[in-house]
Design a protein around this motif. Structure first.
Motif, PDB file in Angstrom:
ATOM      1  N   ALA A  83       0.837  -1.203   0.000  1.00 49.90           N
ATOM      2  CA  ALA A  83       0.000   0.000   0.000  1.00 49.90           C
ATOM      3  C   ALA A  83       0.869   1.249   0.000  1.00 49.90           C
ATOM      4  CB  ALA A  83      -0.915  -0.003   1.228  1.00 49.90           C
ATOM      5  N   PRO A  84       0.525   2.259  -0.779  1.00 51.43           N
ATOM      6  CA  PRO A  84       1.326   3.494  -0.812  1.00 51.43           C
ATOM      7  C   PRO A  84       1.133   4.320   0.446  1.00 51.43           C
ATOM      8  CG  PRO A  84      -0.644   3.746  -2.150  1.00 51.43           C
ATOM      9  CD  PRO A  84      -0.629   2.313  -1.689  1.00 51.43           C
ATOM     10  N   TYR A  85       2.092   5.200   0.695  1.00 45.32           N
ATOM     11  CA  TYR A  85       1.990   6.099   1.849  1.00 45.32           C
ATOM     12  C   TYR A  85       1.127   7.310   1.501  1.00 45.32           C
ATOM     13  CZ  TYR A  85       3.452   8.840   5.927  1.00 45.32           C
ATOM     14  OH  TYR A  85       3.467   9.577   7.084  1.00 45.32           O
ATOM     15  N   LEU A  86       1.521   8.028   0.477  1.00 38.92           N
ATOM     16  CA  LEU A  86       0.786   9.189  -0.020  1.00 38.92           C
ATOM     17  C   LEU A  86       0.815   9.162  -1.538  1.00 38.92           C
ATOM     18  CD1 LEU A  86       2.256  12.103   2.162  1.00 38.92           C
ATOM     19  CD2 LEU A  86      -0.138  11.395   2.183  1.00 38.92           C
ATOM     20  N   ALA A  87      -0.136   9.818  -2.160  1.00 35.85           N
ATOM     21  CA  ALA A  87      -0.023  10.115  -3.577  1.00 35.85           C
ATOM     22  C   ALA A  87       0.933  11.295  -3.742  1.00 35.85           C
ATOM     23  CB  ALA A  87      -1.388  10.452  -4.164  1.00 35.85           C
ATOM     24  N   VAL A  88       1.648  11.340  -4.854  1.00 34.45           N
ATOM     25  CA  VAL A  88       2.612  12.424  -5.066  1.00 34.45           C
ATOM     26  C   VAL A  88       1.951  13.797  -4.974  1.00 34.45           C
ATOM     27  CG1 VAL A  88       4.223  13.453  -6.713  1.00 34.45           C
ATOM     28  CG2 VAL A  88       4.224  10.983  -6.343  1.00 34.45           C
ATOM     29  N   PRO A  89       0.761  14.031  -5.545  1.00 33.70           N
ATOM     30  CA  PRO A  89       0.137  15.357  -5.381  1.00 33.70           C
ATOM     31  C   PRO A  89      -0.144  15.712  -3.926  1.00 33.70           C
ATOM     32  CG  PRO A  89      -0.890  14.167  -7.195  1.00 33.70           C
ATOM     33  CD  PRO A  89      -0.011  13.189  -6.485  1.00 33.70           C
ATOM     34  N   GLU A 108       8.215  13.074  -4.257  1.00 37.22           N
ATOM     35  CA  GLU A 108       8.309  11.678  -4.696  1.00 37.22           C
ATOM     36  C   GLU A 108       8.889  10.789  -3.600  1.00 37.22           C
ATOM     37  OE1 GLU A 108       7.842  14.322  -8.035  1.00 37.22           O
ATOM     38  OE2 GLU A 108       9.334  14.313  -6.421  1.00 37.22           O
ATOM     39  N   ARG A 109       9.898  11.305  -2.882  1.00 39.21           N
ATOM     40  CA  ARG A 109      10.505  10.503  -1.822  1.00 39.21           C
ATOM     41  C   ARG A 109       9.551  10.324  -0.645  1.00 39.21           C
ATOM     42  NH1 ARG A 109      15.771  11.713   2.037  1.00 39.21           N
ATOM     43  NH2 ARG A 109      16.074   9.554   2.688  1.00 39.21           N
ATOM     44  N   LEU A 173      -6.238  13.743  -2.039  1.00 35.57           N
ATOM     45  CA  LEU A 173      -6.688  13.357  -3.360  1.00 35.57           C
ATOM     46  C   LEU A 173      -7.952  12.518  -3.232  1.00 35.57           C
ATOM     47  CD1 LEU A 173      -5.608  13.801  -6.256  1.00 35.57           C
ATOM     48  CD2 LEU A 173      -4.578  11.525  -6.103  1.00 35.57           C
ATOM     49  N   PHE A 174      -9.074  13.105  -3.648  1.00 33.82           N
ATOM     50  CA  PHE A 174     -10.365  12.415  -3.624  1.00 33.82           C
ATOM     51  C   PHE A 174     -10.635  11.803  -4.995  1.00 33.82           C
ATOM     52  CE2 PHE A 174     -10.824  14.400   0.383  1.00 33.82           C
ATOM     53  CZ  PHE A 174     -11.929  13.842   1.037  1.00 33.82           C
TER      54      PHE A 174
END
Length: 382
Positions: A83-89, A108-109, A173-174
């Protein structure tokens, strides 16, 4: 006001991940990583978008109220995908709102921080359903900032719903690629009406409980949840929302405020005898010009089991992921001198034991402190 004001100042600095030396050749950049959960279960994670068509958004009255949830649950190992931590935006919005922070860590990091949850993992079979814990983040902060705590609780046998409240983070991000900004910021700071936030979040959480435990449940794994055992914890104004929710909704059996000013006062009649934990930063780190008497005012109104603990060396961000990430790049932030490793060990142990005690009946002697294993934790009141 001290804790919410310091949250905004501290959040900018607490992520200040040390700058590279001028003119030095680029060094390999290690991937940031959250600490591994301590419980026996692997962790699954789903994302759930909820819309309350019966309530307009308090910050954008032309829209219905929207919430975005990360749902963590005990899972079968080796199922699902990381699972990702955050979306880049989202990471970019978070860094943009925090001054020069973008000079020290790229979106990105930050977005690529390794988590230990897996999207779409199969639930772990259990003899009985799991207690539910709702997590609410600090003002302007996304739900991802409580990922370390959420993953740990799920590994210990809880379903955890971490909530992003629309228009109250720097950017979430919705669905549809909509990055919703902190519209609330421009409305509450000019007049100091931060109670609108905690009051609104109480309504949000009641709606979340309706949709997770009521008829026609919105989540595909809602059958995992035991609706008779529900807790809530929050950081900063999310902590204020925990007590506000308990005052308004008897379904919440136990609550934790992690260093949040009680903008919504606890009723004089208390919380119906339900237990409440107040987990605070080191008083020595609070500037004297930022007075906040809400904890002293709240204490006598808590009419059930209660503890007021402080953590020596922990600043306001110490109950979130930020000190952990800072440690990994060698950044020693003066506001949070306690290491990220210890900050999160303490946060996860005390919050987890509190819910084990009050939602499962498991003894938790460390809550009666002091303990030799946790010398930083001070039993302020009981």
């Amino acid at each position: 006001m001290k804790r919410i004001i310091r949250a905004l100042v501290a959040a900018a600095a607490a992520l200040a991940l040390s700058a590279p030396a001028a003119l030095a050749a680029p060094a390999p950049v290690a991937r940031l990583e959250l600490p591994a959960p301590t419980g026996p279960s692997a962790v699954g994670r789903d994302t759930l978008h909820l819309v309350d068509h019966d309530r307009k958004d308090p910050w954008v009255p032309t829209a219905d109220r929207e919430l975005l949830l990360s749902l963590y649950y005990p899972a079968l190992a080796h199922t699902g995908t990381p699972a990702p931590y955050l979306a880049v935006p989202e990471a970019k919005a978070l860094l943009t709102d925090r001054g020069r922070l973008g000079e020290y860590v790229t979106p990105e990091r930050l977005a690529a921080t390794r988590t230990h949850a897996r999207s779409g993992a199969l639930p772990r079979p259990a003899a009985q359903r799991y207690p539910l814990i709702v997590l609410s983040p600090g003002f302007t902060m996304p739900r991802a900032t409580l990922s370390t705590l959420a993953e740990d609780l799920a590994s210990r046998g809880y379903v955890v719903a971490a909530v992003d409240h629309a228009y109250e983070s720097d950017g979430t991000l919705f669905p549809g690629g909509r990055l919703l900004p902190c519209t609330a910021c421009g409305q509450v700071f000019p007049d100091g009406s931060l109670r609108r936030v905690s009051d609104g979040r109480a309504r949000d959480v009641s709606f979340v409980l309706d949709r997770l435990t009521g008829p026609r449940a919105a989540w595909r794994h809602s059958a995992l949840i035991d609706p008779r055992r529900i807790g809530m914890a929050g950081h900063s104004i999310g902590g204020a929302a925990a007590s506000a929710t308990m005052a308004a909704d008897p379904r919440v059996d136990a609550g934790v405020n992690m260093d949040g000013t009680f903008f919504t006062p606890v009723p004089e009649g208390g919380l119906g005898g339900r237990p409440f934990l107040m987990l605070a930063e080191d008083p020595a780190l609070v500037p004297p010009d930022l007075p906040d008497t809400s904890w002293e005012d709240t204490w006598p109104r808590l009419d059930g089991w209660k503890r007021w603990l402080t953590v020596t060396g922990a600043g306001h961000p110490g109950f979130t992921d930020w000190p952990v990430l800072g440690d990994q790049v060698g950044y020693d932030h003066p506001e949070t001198p306690l290491s990220g490793t210890r900050s999160q060990q303490i946060t996860r142990a005390y919050v987890g034991d509190f819910f084990d005690l009050h939602l499962r009946g498991v003894p938790a002697p460390r809550l009666d402190g002091p303990t030799a294993t946790d010398p930083e934790v001070v039993l302020h009141r009981r």
